[in-house]
Design a protein around this motif. Structure first.
Motif, PDB file in Angstrom:
ATOM      1  N   PHE A 169       1.039  -1.255  -0.008  1.00 48.04           N
ATOM      2  CA  PHE A 169      -0.083   0.006  -0.068  1.00 48.04           C
ATOM      3  C   PHE A 169       0.739   1.327   0.050  1.00 48.04           C
ATOM      4  CE2 PHE A 169      -3.275  -2.996   1.545  1.00 48.04           C
ATOM      5  CZ  PHE A 169      -4.386  -2.419   0.614  1.00 48.04           C
ATOM      6  N   SER A 170       2.116   1.237   0.326  1.00 50.37           N
ATOM      7  CA  SER A 170       2.937   2.481   0.395  1.00 50.37           C
ATOM      8  C   SER A 170       3.530   2.699  -0.957  1.00 50.37           C
ATOM      9  CB  SER A 170       4.217   1.949   1.211  1.00 50.37           C
ATOM     10  OG  SER A 170       4.916   0.937   0.629  1.00 50.37           O
ATOM     11  N   MET A 171       2.919   1.658  -1.956  1.00 52.38           N
ATOM     12  CA  MET A 171       3.524   1.901  -3.390  1.00 52.38           C
ATOM     13  C   MET A 171       4.871   1.501  -3.594  1.00 52.38           C
ATOM     14  SD  MET A 171       2.239   5.576  -4.737  1.00 52.38           S
ATOM     15  CE  MET A 171       3.307   6.734  -3.859  1.00 52.38           C
ATOM     16  N   MET A 172       5.311   0.566  -2.677  1.00 52.19           N
ATOM     17  CA  MET A 172       6.727  -0.137  -2.823  1.00 52.19           C
ATOM     18  C   MET A 172       6.112  -1.624  -2.987  1.00 52.19           C
ATOM     19  SD  MET A 172       9.289   1.832  -0.373  1.00 52.19           S
ATOM     20  CE  MET A 172       8.189   2.022   0.821  1.00 52.19           C
ATOM     21  N   CYS A 173       7.168  -2.398  -3.506  1.00 53.68           N
ATOM     22  CA  CYS A 173       6.696  -3.955  -3.884  1.00 53.68           C
ATOM     23  C   CYS A 173       7.467  -4.768  -2.750  1.00 53.68           C
ATOM     24  CB  CYS A 173       7.275  -4.419  -5.312  1.00 53.68           C
ATOM     25  SG  CYS A 173       7.117  -6.014  -5.746  1.00 53.68           S
ATOM     26  N   SER A 174       6.587  -5.469  -2.086  1.00 56.11           N
ATOM     27  CA  SER A 174       7.018  -6.294  -0.841  1.00 56.11           C
ATOM     28  C   SER A 174       8.146  -7.319  -1.552  1.00 56.11           C
ATOM     29  CB  SER A 174       6.208  -6.764  -0.091  1.00 56.11           C
ATOM     30  OG  SER A 174       5.166  -7.585  -1.070  1.00 56.11           O
ATOM     31  N   ARG A 175       7.803  -7.892  -2.471  1.00 56.03           N
ATOM     32  CA  ARG A 175       8.685  -8.905  -3.437  1.00 56.03           C
ATOM     33  C   ARG A 175      10.129  -8.440  -3.744  1.00 56.03           C
ATOM     34  NH1 ARG A 175       9.050 -12.786  -7.912  1.00 56.03           N
ATOM     35  NH2 ARG A 175       9.144 -14.784  -7.279  1.00 56.03           N
ATOM     36  N   GLU A 176      10.116  -7.320  -4.201  1.00 57.37           N
ATOM     37  CA  GLU A 176      11.368  -6.623  -4.615  1.00 57.37           C
ATOM     38  C   GLU A 176      12.214  -6.291  -3.322  1.00 57.37           C
ATOM     39  OE1 GLU A 176      11.211  -3.476  -7.241  1.00 57.37           O
ATOM     40  OE2 GLU A 176      10.570  -4.906  -8.950  1.00 57.37           O
ATOM     41  N   TRP A 177      11.577  -5.832  -2.043  1.00 51.70           N
ATOM     42  CA  TRP A 177      12.037  -5.570  -1.037  1.00 51.70           C
ATOM     43  C   TRP A 177      12.614  -6.860  -0.317  1.00 51.70           C
ATOM     44  CZ3 TRP A 177      13.046  -1.178   2.471  1.00 51.70           C
ATOM     45  CH2 TRP A 177      12.879  -0.054   1.664  1.00 51.70           C
ATOM     46  N   ARG A 178      12.135  -7.875  -0.348  1.00 56.05           N
ATOM     47  CA  ARG A 178      12.537  -9.247  -0.012  1.00 56.05           C
ATOM     48  C   ARG A 178      14.035  -9.489  -0.722  1.00 56.05           C
ATOM     49  NH1 ARG A 178       8.198 -14.457   0.493  1.00 56.05           N
ATOM     50  NH2 ARG A 178       7.696 -13.759   2.755  1.00 56.05           N
TER      51      ARG A 178
END
Length: 238
Positions: A169-178
Motif C-alpha cells: 500500500f506504500s506503493m513499494m513492492c514487498s517482493r522486490e524488498w525481499r
C-alpha cells in the motif's frame, strides 16, 4: 531481480541452489518449503548460504539437505564468511534461540493485532477523507500508512503471509524488498553486495573511501530528492 540475475552469474551455483560448497536441487521442495515457495523460487541459481544459516534456527533444515544434494561446487564462494559449529556466529545463534524460546506468545499476537489495526485505521481514514473531502483525515490516513509500512516490513522477512502485502500500500513492492532488503541488505550489510548501499552510488557514498565534494557537502540537500525519486520510480516500475 537484476541483482539476483547477476548473482546467478557469479555464485557458481550452476542453475541450482548453493549452500557452502555444495549444490542442491530444491525444485521438488518448493511446494513444501515451510517458509513458502517465494524464497526458494527467488534464489534459484544463487549462493544462499547466508540466508540458509540466518533463517533456520534449528537443525531440521540441515537434516533435509542430503536428500537434495547434487554435487560439490566447482568454484570457491565469493564471500569470506564461515559458519563453523564452534565459531562466533553459530555460538551466538544458539544463545539467541534460547532467548527466543522465552518470548511470550502474546507478544507475537499483540504485534499482529497492532499491524492489522493500523491497516484498518489507514483504510477507514482514507475512505472518510475521500467521501467527506477531509484534509485532516487524509493526513491521519497518511500517518497510519507510514506506521503500517514500518510494521508490515517485519512480515516480508518471515515465511509467506498475507500481512507482508500491507507493505505494498506504500506503493513499494514487498517482493522486490525481499530481494533488496532481506536477501541483500540483511545478508551483506554495508558491503558492496548490499543493494541498498550500492544502488545509491554515486549520489551517496556509504562505503569506505574518499568522498567527492558533492557527497561531502551537498548530499544533505539533494538527498531527500534522490530518495523521493527512487520511491516514485519504485511505484512506476511496480
Amino acid at each position: 531481480i537484476k541483482w539476483l540475475e547477476g548473482r546467478s552469474d557469479d555464485d557458481g551455483a550452476e542453475g541450482l541452489w548453493r549452500i557452502h560448497d555444495n549444490l542442491y536441487d530444491l525444485t521438488n521442495f518448493i511446494k513444501t518449503h515451510p517458509g513458502g515457495r517465494d524464497w526458494i523460487e527467488l534464489t534459484k541459481g544463487t549462493d544462499i548460504t547466508e540466508a540458509f544459516e540466518s533463517h533456520h534456527l534449528s537443525d531440521k533444515a540441515e537434516q533435509l539437505l542430503p536428500k537434495y544434494y547434487v554435487r560439490k561446487a566447482r568454484t570457491k564462494r565469493n564471500f569470506p564468511w564461515t559458519f563453523h559449529e564452534d565459531g562466533f556466529y553459530k555460538s551466538l545463534k544458539r544463545n539467541i534461540v534460547k532467548e527466543l524460546e522465552r518470548l511470550p506468545q502474546k507478544s507475537i499476537t499483540k504485534s499482529k493485532v497492532l499491524t492489522d489495526s493500523l491497516m484498518v485505521f489507514y483504510f477507514s481514514l482514507f475512505l472518510i477523507s475521500v467521501y467527506f473531502k477531509s484534509f485532516l483525515c487524509g493526513i491521519l490516513s497518511g500517518l497510519c500508512l507510514g506506521l503500517l509500512t514500518v510494521a508490515a516490513h517485519n512480515y516480508f522477512h518471515q515465511k509467506d503471509n498475507f500481512r507482508r502485502f500491507y507493505f505494498d500500500f506504500s506503493m513499494m513492492c514487498s517482493r522486490e524488498w525481499r530481494i533488496s532488503h532481506v536477501l541483500s541488505h540483511h545478508m551483506y550489510t554495508n558491503t558492496i553486495s548490499d543493494l541498498e548501499v550500492s544502488t545509491v552510488e554515486p549520489f551517496f557514498q556509504y562505503l569506505p573511501g574518499e568522498k567527492t565534494f558533492m557527497v561531502k557537502y551537498v548530499s544533505w540537500i539533494y538527498g531527500p530528492l534522490v530518495y523521493a525519486l527512487l520511491f516514485i520510480g519504485s511505484y512506476l516500475k511496480t
